[in-house]
Design a protein around this motif. Sequence first.
Motif, PDB file in Angstrom:
ATOM      1  N   ASN A   1      -5.562 -24.123  -2.592  1.00 61.82           N
ATOM      2  CA  ASN A   1      -5.842 -23.901  -3.706  1.00 61.82           C
ATOM      3  C   ASN A   1      -6.031 -24.278  -4.794  1.00 61.82           C
ATOM      4  N   ARG A   2      -5.862 -25.779  -4.817  1.00 63.13           N
ATOM      5  CA  ARG A   2      -7.068 -26.395  -5.555  1.00 63.13           C
ATOM      6  C   ARG A   2      -8.618 -26.818  -5.118  1.00 63.13           C
TER       7      ARG A   2
ATOM      8  N   ARG B   1     -10.046 -24.676  -3.310  1.00 65.63           N
ATOM      9  CA  ARG B   1     -10.741 -24.127  -3.259  1.00 65.63           C
ATOM     10  C   ARG B   1     -11.146 -23.861  -5.138  1.00 65.63           C
ATOM     11  N   SER B   2     -10.722 -23.767  -5.846  1.00 68.70           N
ATOM     12  CA  SER B   2     -11.196 -24.200  -7.295  1.00 68.70           C
ATOM     13  C   SER B   2     -11.731 -24.537  -7.519  1.00 68.70           C
ATOM     14  N   VAL B   3     -11.960 -26.131  -7.372  1.00 67.48           N
ATOM     15  CA  VAL B   3     -12.984 -27.035  -7.488  1.00 67.48           C
ATOM     16  C   VAL B   3     -14.386 -26.216  -6.883  1.00 67.48           C
ATOM     17  N   ARG B   4     -14.396 -25.891  -5.430  1.00 67.56           N
ATOM     18  CA  ARG B   4     -15.864 -25.912  -5.047  1.00 67.56           C
ATOM     19  C   ARG B   4     -15.681 -24.346  -5.503  1.00 67.56           C
ATOM     20  N   GLN B   5     -15.728 -23.489  -5.732  1.00 65.22           N
ATOM     21  CA  GLN B   5     -15.767 -22.652  -6.742  1.00 65.22           C
ATOM     22  C   GLN B   5     -16.415 -22.728  -8.271  1.00 65.22           C
ATOM     23  N   ARG B   6     -16.373 -24.310  -8.786  1.00 67.11           N
ATOM     24  CA  ARG B   6     -16.514 -24.288 -10.361  1.00 67.11           C
ATOM     25  C   ARG B   6     -17.720 -25.339  -9.986  1.00 67.11           C
TER      26      ARG B   6
ATOM     27  N   SER C   1     -18.139 -19.074  -5.135  1.00 64.90           N
ATOM     28  CA  SER C   1     -18.526 -18.805  -6.564  1.00 64.90           C
ATOM     29  C   SER C   1     -17.237 -17.877  -7.318  1.00 64.90           C
ATOM     30  N   ARG C   2     -16.822 -17.741  -6.168  1.00 60.76           N
ATOM     31  CA  ARG C   2     -16.382 -16.158  -6.478  1.00 60.76           C
ATOM     32  C   ARG C   2     -14.435 -16.619  -6.693  1.00 60.76           C
ATOM     33  N   GLY C   3     -13.958 -17.283  -5.829  1.00 61.27           N
ATOM     34  CA  GLY C   3     -13.035 -18.236  -5.370  1.00 61.27           C
ATOM     35  C   GLY C   3     -12.309 -17.641  -3.836  1.00 61.27           C
TER      36      GLY C   3
END
Length: 83
Positions: free
Chosen positions: A41-42, A44-49, A80-82
Motif C-alpha cells: 500500500n505504501r 503504491r502511494s509513493v509511486r503514485q506521487r 498516477s491514479r493509485g
Amino acid sequence: MASSTDTAVAHIVESFDALDAISDPVERYQASRQAGTAIDNRLRSVRQRIALELKTEGKTWREIGQIMDGVTAQRAEQISRGR
C-alpha cells in the motif's frame, strides 16, 4: 556518507530483521502478511506521487513510463491514479 536511498533501504532491511526475530513461526507468518500488505500500500502511494510529480514537471506519460522501469504510457497513467 550514505545517500538518502541507502538510508531508506537500510531502514527497510531492519524491518525485515525485526520480522525474522519473531520466534513463533505462526506469529512471524502473520506479521509478514501484515507487513506485506502495508508495504504494498505504501509503495503504491509513493509511486503514485512520483508519477504525479513527474507529470507536473512536464514529462509525458510515455517518458514517465520509461522512468518507471519501461512500463507503457497507459500503465504510468494508471500508477498516477493509485492502481
